[in-house]
Design a protein around this motif. Sequence first.
Motif, PDB file in Angstrom:
ATOM      1  N   GLU A  92       1.030   4.218  -2.837  1.00  0.00           N
ATOM      2  CA  GLU A  92       0.888   5.637  -2.493  1.00  0.00           C
ATOM      3  C   GLU A  92       2.078   6.460  -2.986  1.00  0.00           C
ATOM      4  O   GLU A  92       1.937   7.630  -3.357  1.00  0.00           O
ATOM      5  CB  GLU A  92       0.729   5.787  -0.980  1.00  0.00           C
ATOM      6  CG  GLU A  92      -0.596   5.235  -0.460  1.00  0.00           C
ATOM      7  CD  GLU A  92      -0.644   5.153   1.057  1.00  0.00           C
ATOM      8  OE1 GLU A  92       0.426   5.349   1.701  1.00  0.00           O
ATOM      9  OE2 GLU A  92      -1.733   4.890   1.598  1.00  0.00           O
ATOM     10  N   GLU A  93       3.260   5.840  -3.009  1.00  0.00           N
ATOM     11  CA  GLU A  93       4.477   6.531  -3.462  1.00  0.00           C
ATOM     12  C   GLU A  93       4.643   6.485  -4.984  1.00  0.00           C
ATOM     13  O   GLU A  93       5.583   7.069  -5.519  1.00  0.00           O
ATOM     14  CB  GLU A  93       5.701   5.880  -2.800  1.00  0.00           C
ATOM     15  CG  GLU A  93       5.754   6.056  -1.284  1.00  0.00           C
ATOM     16  CD  GLU A  93       6.739   5.108  -0.622  1.00  0.00           C
ATOM     17  OE1 GLU A  93       7.418   4.341  -1.366  1.00  0.00           O
ATOM     18  OE2 GLU A  93       6.824   5.104   0.621  1.00  0.00           O
ATOM     19  N   GLY A  94       3.738   5.768  -5.653  1.00  0.00           N
ATOM     20  CA  GLY A  94       3.859   5.621  -7.096  1.00  0.00           C
ATOM     21  C   GLY A  94       4.998   4.714  -7.504  1.00  0.00           C
ATOM     22  O   GLY A  94       5.504   4.802  -8.627  1.00  0.00           O
ATOM     23  N   ALA A  95       5.400   3.832  -6.598  1.00  0.00           N
ATOM     24  CA  ALA A  95       6.568   2.982  -6.829  1.00  0.00           C
ATOM     25  C   ALA A  95       6.203   1.545  -7.180  1.00  0.00           C
ATOM     26  O   ALA A  95       7.091   0.689  -7.259  1.00  0.00           O
ATOM     27  CB  ALA A  95       7.467   2.993  -5.589  1.00  0.00           C
TER      28      ALA A  95
ATOM     29  N   THR B   4       0.834  -1.205   0.000  1.00  0.00           N
ATOM     30  CA  THR B   4       0.000   0.000   0.000  1.00  0.00           C
ATOM     31  C   THR B   4       0.869   1.255   0.000  1.00  0.00           C
ATOM     32  O   THR B   4       0.582   2.225  -0.712  1.00  0.00           O
ATOM     33  CB  THR B   4      -0.939  -0.007   1.222  1.00  0.00           C
ATOM     34  OG1 THR B   4      -1.762  -1.186   1.176  1.00  0.00           O
ATOM     35  CG2 THR B   4      -1.828   1.226   1.228  1.00  0.00           C
ATOM     36  N   ARG B   5       1.946   1.222   0.773  1.00  0.00           N
ATOM     37  CA  ARG B   5       2.869   2.370   0.780  1.00  0.00           C
ATOM     38  C   ARG B   5       3.512   2.556  -0.593  1.00  0.00           C
ATOM     39  O   ARG B   5       3.659   3.689  -1.074  1.00  0.00           O
ATOM     40  CB  ARG B   5       3.952   2.169   1.849  1.00  0.00           C
ATOM     41  CG  ARG B   5       3.457   2.365   3.280  1.00  0.00           C
ATOM     42  CD  ARG B   5       4.618   2.511   4.252  1.00  0.00           C
ATOM     43  NE  ARG B   5       5.449   1.307   4.285  1.00  0.00           N
ATOM     44  CZ  ARG B   5       5.222   0.258   5.077  1.00  0.00           C
ATOM     45  NH1 ARG B   5       4.173   0.272   5.901  1.00  0.00           N
ATOM     46  NH2 ARG B   5       6.030  -0.782   5.069  1.00  0.00           N
ATOM     47  N   LEU B   6       3.899   1.457  -1.234  1.00  0.00           N
ATOM     48  CA  LEU B   6       4.495   1.557  -2.565  1.00  0.00           C
ATOM     49  C   LEU B   6       3.513   2.155  -3.567  1.00  0.00           C
ATOM     50  O   LEU B   6       3.892   2.962  -4.423  1.00  0.00           O
ATOM     51  CB  LEU B   6       4.959   0.179  -3.043  1.00  0.00           C
ATOM     52  CG  LEU B   6       6.182  -0.414  -2.340  1.00  0.00           C
ATOM     53  CD1 LEU B   6       6.450  -1.826  -2.851  1.00  0.00           C
ATOM     54  CD2 LEU B   6       7.414   0.465  -2.552  1.00  0.00           C
TER      55      LEU B   6
END
Length: 439
Positions: A345-348, A341-343
Amino acid sequence: MAHTDSRGLPISTDSADAARLYREGVDLLLSAWPGTVETLQQAIEADPDFALAHAALARALAIRARMTEAAACIALASDLVARAGSARERSHVATLALAISGQGPKALEAVLAHVESWPRDVIVLNLPLGAFGLFAFSGMKDHDQARVDLCERHAGHFDADDWWFLTYRGWSHAENGAVRLGRDLTQRGFELRPRNANGAHALSHAMFEDGAGREAEAFVAGWLPSYDRSGVLHGHIAWHEALSALERGDADRALAIYEQYVQPSASLGLPINILTDTVSLLWRLQAYGHEVPAGLWENAKAYAIDRFAKPGLAFADVHLGLLAAATGDKAAAAERIDALTRLVEEGALAAGPVVPAICRAALAFAEGDYAACARMLEPMAGEVARIGGSGAQREIFEDTLLVALMRSGEAVKARNLLDERLHRRPSPRDALWKGQVAA
């Protein structure tokens, strides 16, 4: 005398032996056949300054996940080609270097530019193709169409009997829905070079998409003994045979193939294939109502836990989500979902929100909350292609949705999905399920 590769492109070596061994090594590489590394090493022994041989060896090592060795080989190739290489060879090595170092978007951009000038440079053209190629792992939703477009754009540059191009052109069409054309092309390619694991693999996929499961099963059973177990696709091609057996309801046969060829202790294949083949077959067994023998889930988990600790490879991540859910490891599931989910959100994470969504749905399915699983998977149905892999591999997520719909009482939705699937690809399992839903 000027030497050329197997498709007639000039290569910078003065050694006839090195040129011959390079041609043989490249064809072994394109065939996923044992002996690739050894043959390319012999080419290098014949000419230690032969940059393309070092580059091809780097590619072969990277395929086998021997990344430290691959990085050293491609670095040496880069040094050598800068000193004595043509424009084509410098671009060839630079493109492979991007792919081997994991710079997928830049590598894809470089491939597409390179093949505009040198379309017959098959090691480079091979990079975007296949279930785990640069297109498939780009996060694109339409990567099946992109492969077809690339093959058709350059088809006129290849001979009608080029077994490698026939194989990948056919595989691309079969995956993109032109199943009969794709099967015919892959069949021709395979007949031209039967000692070709990529050809056997492509043909088994085309048969699967053609609804010819029994034929695929018989084909693999007859061909696989000719392929040494050290071949990188041995376990995965056996997985196709097990999948066909499971489709017709023979769980015992599927498990026997799994235990003999597919499970981590039996397969010498690529780590990503071992992970995804083991998890997907065991998940299917369980979802279809069969018992998974004690210890098999734990063995799969023990194999995966250290090899795929870092999230970010979508196709692996969704299978790790299935694995955590199936083994009741809520902490591991939550940790990976949070990281993914963090990835996002970071567009990664190129594949986007579909990856953590599948992991959440798998956890709901394993906990018996089938309505919640269906609610999570339904809106993502059109996005699953973004994770990469093949149609046969991604079908597990549609299967999970279908079983969740049936078990949550959504009979109308389940029937509609079954009707669409049976129209797309006749399956004895789907026909049985449709009868159960109708009853």
